[in-house]
Design a protein around this motif. Structure first.
Motif, PDB file in Angstrom:
ATOM      1  N   THR A   1       0.771  -1.196   0.012  1.00  0.00           N
ATOM      2  CA  THR A   1       0.193   0.010  -0.023  1.00  0.00           C
ATOM      3  C   THR A   1       0.737   1.299  -0.055  1.00  0.00           C
ATOM      4  O   THR A   1       0.207   2.408   0.049  1.00  0.00           O
ATOM      5  N   ASP A   2       2.110   1.026  -0.078  1.00  0.00           N
ATOM      6  CA  ASP A   2       3.059   2.317  -0.089  1.00  0.00           C
ATOM      7  C   ASP A   2       2.771   3.208  -1.446  1.00  0.00           C
ATOM      8  O   ASP A   2       2.756   2.712  -2.413  1.00  0.00           O
ATOM      9  N   ALA A   3       2.772   4.494  -1.162  1.00  0.00           N
ATOM     10  CA  ALA A   3       2.369   5.407  -2.390  1.00  0.00           C
ATOM     11  C   ALA A   3       3.772   5.342  -3.249  1.00  0.00           C
ATOM     12  O   ALA A   3       3.506   5.319  -4.486  1.00  0.00           O
TER      13      ALA A   3
ATOM     14  N   LEU B   1      -5.109  -5.746  -8.172  1.00  0.00           N
ATOM     15  CA  LEU B   1      -4.827  -4.152  -7.807  1.00  0.00           C
ATOM     16  C   LEU B   1      -6.288  -3.559  -7.721  1.00  0.00           C
ATOM     17  O   LEU B   1      -6.479  -2.494  -6.957  1.00  0.00           O
TER      18      LEU B   1
ATOM     19  N   THR C   1      -1.498  -0.569  -3.785  1.00  0.00           N
ATOM     20  CA  THR C   1      -1.054   0.392  -4.786  1.00  0.00           C
ATOM     21  C   THR C   1      -0.192  -0.305  -5.851  1.00  0.00           C
ATOM     22  O   THR C   1       0.055   0.303  -6.956  1.00  0.00           O
ATOM     23  N   ALA C   2       0.457  -1.314  -5.503  1.00  0.00           N
ATOM     24  CA  ALA C   2       1.382  -2.153  -6.269  1.00  0.00           C
ATOM     25  C   ALA C   2       1.449  -3.715  -5.966  1.00  0.00           C
ATOM     26  O   ALA C   2       0.997  -3.785  -4.834  1.00  0.00           O
TER      27      ALA C   2
ATOM     28  N   VAL D   1       1.672  -1.276 -11.166  1.00  0.00           N
ATOM     29  CA  VAL D   1       0.619  -0.200 -10.387  1.00  0.00           C
ATOM     30  C   VAL D   1      -0.336  -0.079 -11.168  1.00  0.00           C
ATOM     31  O   VAL D   1      -0.584  -0.338 -12.148  1.00  0.00           O
ATOM     32  N   ARG D   2      -1.400   0.332 -10.390  1.00  0.00           N
ATOM     33  CA  ARG D   2      -2.627   0.576 -11.078  1.00  0.00           C
ATOM     34  C   ARG D   2      -2.437   1.879 -12.052  1.00  0.00           C
ATOM     35  O   ARG D   2      -2.175   2.991 -11.826  1.00  0.00           O
TER      36      ARG D   2
END
Length: 474
Positions: free
Chosen positions: A351-353, A413, A434-435, A471-472
């Protein structure tokens, strides 16, 4: 015994048909539970996309007339209900023609599913279930004695299953010829069961005995199926025992169970009925129309047997192949080669940006395939976990997963509920990751000492990235 039928095999037919109906039921329930994320309109390999590029004669299926996820579910549930009724004995309580129709409808419904199943349905137990199911249509029911010709066709099918598997090993990996394949197989098989760890740690002389017994079961016993009773019955009983050994040692869907039910009409022949003191119920002579249908079906199977028989004699023997879209007569075989090491694809999310070397990754847990090293493998067969099985092939080569793994990661995702139901757990219940990425690990069974000290069934070592972080979009 008449020229057409033999009442001495009524018990074997009963066991075969009830057992086969139960396996049909399992297969349809697997389809109900798993089709939407694998094959549905938003599946990893959508059926509508396949139908757009295939014709009916290439892949006969009711879905050429219409496809929707709701219609697929209706077909699968109808197959499950009809299979359950046959397993409960409804086929023996209705007129002969109605019983045959029930078996024919179940066969046609499952054929429709297999022919749109793509790689998820590309294994020998699918065609084996269909071929056995086709023959079950012509075995009749309790109102008539079993047709001798169809009983021999069942032996011919059982012969090809076992003898083909034996020849593919004899012609394949050298470790089968030097009796060492079982040093590795229990550890490297697609989806180990709860006893596989213990089978792997048997003394090596027992592993060699396992391999030698495999040749007896697959190259000697099948020939004896064509000898008179009680020799043929004893050979079939020996096959049942060896198949139960395989059931205990791993998860191979319903492959072993279909082989067992194929052996029952031979094993539970006249000698067995006398041994157990059971007598045949009253059975009327077969009607002329039934005899004609049996003769026609026999002629068709004999004609279609040419290419599978030639394949058995070929140095380039095909394994688990069909030569026509109805899958009426096929070739079989398993594990012509055995891996020496085990790799597993482990899928993770974060969930890291911002993705960096310090990002925290959480692992997705699968139901059957190895993941958490402390989790003891589970027994699922005859139930079949299709995604877990294909993940084993993905670890062998990325080419096996090229058509569906990117879609799987996209669905993760999105926290797609249907796909997540295929997994044992979702590490991101509140918000999607997030990935996602996939990494390749080398797995091996722990030793007795390691198991006692750590509680881990597996030891794993990172090999490297399998799919770099995705990633999305947007």
């Amino acid at each position: 015994m008449g020229w057409f039928s033999d009442s001495g095999y009524w018990l074997g037919r009963l066991l075969f048909q009830r057992g086969l109906a139960a396996l049909y039921l399992v297969a349809f329930l697997v389809a109900v539970a798993q089709f939407r994320p694998l094959l549905g309109e938003r599946g990893l390999l959508p059926i509508p996309r396949l139908l757009a590029r295939t014709r009916f004669r290439e892949a006969p299926t009711v879905f050429h007339a219409h496809y929707s996820d709701r219609f697929f579910a209706a077909v699968a549930w109808a197959g499950a209900l009809l299979s359950a009724s046959l397993a409960a004995g409804v086929g023996d309580r209705v007129p002969l023609g109605a019983g045959m129709a029930l078996w024919a409808v179940v066969w046609a419904l499952y054929l429709s599913i297999v022919n749109v199943g793509q790689v998820w349905y590309g294994f020998g137990w699918e065609t084996l279930l269909l071929e056995a199911g086709f023959l079950a249509v012509f075995l009749g029911n309790a109102r008539t004695a079993p047709p001798v010709l169809v009983l021999w066709l069942l032996r011919w099918l059982l012969f090809r299953v076992e003898f083909g598997a034996g020849l593919i090993k004899l012609r394949g990996d050298r470790c089968w010829r030097d009796l060492t394949c079982l040093y590795y197989h229990h550890e490297t098989q697609p989806m180990p069961g709860p006893l596989s760890w213990f089978f792997h740690h048997l003394p090596r002389p027992l592993h060699r005995a396992e391999a030698a017994a495999n040749y007896v079961a697959q190259l000697v016993a099948p020939v004896l199926l064509f000898t008179p009773q009680p020799v043929s019955g004893a050979a079939a009983a020996f096959m049942v025992v060896t198949q139960l050994w395989l059931v205990a040692s791993g998860n191979f869907a319903w492959l072993n169970w279909v082989t067992i039910v194929l052996a029952l009409p031979v094993a539970a022949g006249p000698a067995a009925t006398r041994l157990f003191g059971v007598t045949a119920p009253h059975q009327a002579p077969a009607p002329a129309w039934f005899e004609a249908l049996v003769l026609a079906a026999t002629a068709l199977v004999v004609a279609l047997s040419y290419r599978p028989a030639r394949n058995l004699l070929s140095r380039r023997q095909l394994m688990n192949a069909s030569f026509e879209p109805l899958h009426l007569v096929n070739t079989y075989g398993a594990f012509g080669s055995v891996g020496r090491i085990r790799h597993e694809v482990v899928v993770e999310g974060t969930t890291d940006a911002v993705i960096s070397g310090s990002s925290r990754w959480e692992e997705y847990a699968f139901k059957g395939k190895p993941g958490d090293v402390r989790r003891m493998p589970r027994q699922f067969a005859p139930y079949h976990l299709r995604l877990d099985w294909l993940m084993w092939f993905a670890a062998l080569s990325p080419s096996y997963a090229a058509g569906w793994l990117p879609a799987l990661m996209e669905r993760l995702l999105d926290n797609d509920p249907a796909v997540l139901r295929l997994l044992r757990g979702n590490p991101f219940p509140d918000a999607p990751p997030t990935a996602v990425r996939a990494r390749l690990y080398r797995y091996r069974y722990t030793t007795w000492r390691e198991l006692r000290s750590t509680g881990a069934w597996w030891h794993r070592t990172l090999v490297g990235d399998y799919v770099r972080p995705v990633v999305r979009a947007g």
